[in-house]
Design a protein around this motif. Structure first.
Motif, PDB file in Angstrom:
ATOM      1  N   GLU A  23      -2.216  11.168  11.395  1.00  0.00           N
ATOM      2  CA  GLU A  23      -2.084   9.826  11.969  1.00  0.00           C
ATOM      3  C   GLU A  23      -1.735   9.894  13.456  1.00  0.00           C
ATOM      4  N   ILE A  24      -0.809  10.780  13.808  1.00  0.00           N
ATOM      5  CA  ILE A  24      -0.384  10.922  15.201  1.00  0.00           C
ATOM      6  C   ILE A  24      -1.536  11.425  16.074  1.00  0.00           C
ATOM      7  N   PHE A  25      -2.256  12.428  15.581  1.00  0.00           N
ATOM      8  CA  PHE A  25      -3.388  12.975  16.339  1.00  0.00           C
ATOM      9  C   PHE A  25      -4.471  11.917  16.555  1.00  0.00           C
ATOM     10  N   LEU A  26      -4.847  11.225  15.482  1.00  0.00           N
ATOM     11  CA  LEU A  26      -5.927  10.240  15.578  1.00  0.00           C
ATOM     12  C   LEU A  26      -5.514   9.017  16.398  1.00  0.00           C
ATOM     13  N   ALA A  27      -4.231   8.685  16.382  1.00  0.00           N
ATOM     14  CA  ALA A  27      -3.753   7.556  17.196  1.00  0.00           C
ATOM     15  C   ALA A  27      -3.973   7.831  18.675  1.00  0.00           C
ATOM     16  N   GLN A  28      -3.742   9.068  19.082  1.00  0.00           N
ATOM     17  CA  GLN A  28      -3.955   9.414  20.486  1.00  0.00           C
ATOM     18  C   GLN A  28      -5.443   9.425  20.837  1.00  0.00           C
ATOM     19  N   MET A  29      -6.271   9.841  19.893  1.00  0.00           N
ATOM     20  CA  MET A  29      -7.717   9.777  20.107  1.00  0.00           C
ATOM     21  C   MET A  29      -8.178   8.323  20.227  1.00  0.00           C
ATOM     22  N   MET A  30      -7.621   7.465  19.377  1.00  0.00           N
ATOM     23  CA  MET A  30      -7.986   6.047  19.408  1.00  0.00           C
ATOM     24  C   MET A  30      -7.604   5.416  20.746  1.00  0.00           C
ATOM     25  N   GLU A  31      -6.440   5.783  21.266  1.00  0.00           N
ATOM     26  CA  GLU A  31      -6.002   5.242  22.557  1.00  0.00           C
ATOM     27  C   GLU A  31      -6.930   5.683  23.687  1.00  0.00           C
TER      28      GLU A  31
END
Length: 240
Positions: free
Chosen positions: A145-153
């Motif tokens: 979740e943390i990794f993908l959240a940064q990708m989404m941003e």
């Protein structure tokens, strides 16, 4: 002695191959998610894994169908936009997907103090979880979740993140998104919600199924009071 060395060398090579294969699969898995994030940056989802899971559960129990209807950001009440940001992530416009201090505090509480604590999830993290991941609690899922959240941003605007969150968040048993919630609770479109209605919807996000029947508890009342105060202070994306 030579045989032992040969066996050791063969075992080491086998381990290296397994690790390499695992890393390749991991990278492919992440690329898959990144491509999906890119896709949903332009196209609205017809459903989410959690919606489909809930739909199966409700069908098996002969309950009503899930309610879900996407609306554009410009068609959502500005009161509701502010109320949700105030309730869930007051620093939404400032961070890059993760609030590391909140993650650290949750980690300390969970590991060192041996008690369950909220994971300090930002709206971006919640959007990732709701759109792609399961709702189980595990450190592996939290790391993903943390990794993908940064990708989404990196790939989405703040407006798109908040628009998606508001459209797929759960607001009750089988009720997904602000339009369905507005129609279910107040019999009106999301664009017509007033301040008190918006604050109430934002307040139940913490446990929508529990508060679906409008149970007013001291905790919920404190949350409503805090949202009322903070919603005028938070920064939000423009609706234009």
């Amino acid at each position: 002695m030579v045989k032992i060395r040969n066996k050791t060398g063969t075992f080491a090579k086998w381990i290296k191959r397994v690790v390499l294969a695992f890393l390749v699969l991991f990278l492919i898995f992440q690329i898959h998610y990144i491509l999906r994030i890119t896709w949903f940056g332009f196209f609205e989802p017809s459903s989410t894994p959690y919606m489909r899971q809930e739909e199966i559960r409700m069908n098996e129990a002969s309950l009503r169908k899930i309610q879900y209807q996407w609306v554009d950001f410009s068609q959502i009440s500005p009161y509701l936009i502010r109320a949700v940001v105030a309730a869930e992530d007051a620093k939404f416009m400032e961070h890059s997907g993760v609030q590391w201090e909140a993650v650290r505090e949750a980690f300390i509480a969970n590991i060192l103090k041996d008690r369950r604590a909220p994971g300090g999830s930002t709206l971006t993290q919640q959007t990732v979880k709701n759109l792609f991941l399961s709702h189980e609690r595990s450190y592996l899922r939290k790391a993903e979740e943390i990794f993908l959240a940064q990708m989404m941003e990196l790939l989405w605007s703040k407006k798109r993140i908040l628009e998606t969150y508001l459209n797929i968040a759960e607001f009750g048993d089988g009720i997904f998104g602000v339009e369905a919630a507005s129609r279910y609770y107040f019999h009106k479109n999301a664009s017509r919600l007033n301040k008190s209605e918006s604050v109430w919807l934002a307040s139940i996000l913490i446990n929508p199924k529990e508060y679906q029947n409008r149970k007013r508890t001291p905790h919920l009342n404190r949350r409503i009071n805090r949202i009322n105060h903070d919603m005028e202070l938070v920064e939000v994306p423009s609706r234009k």
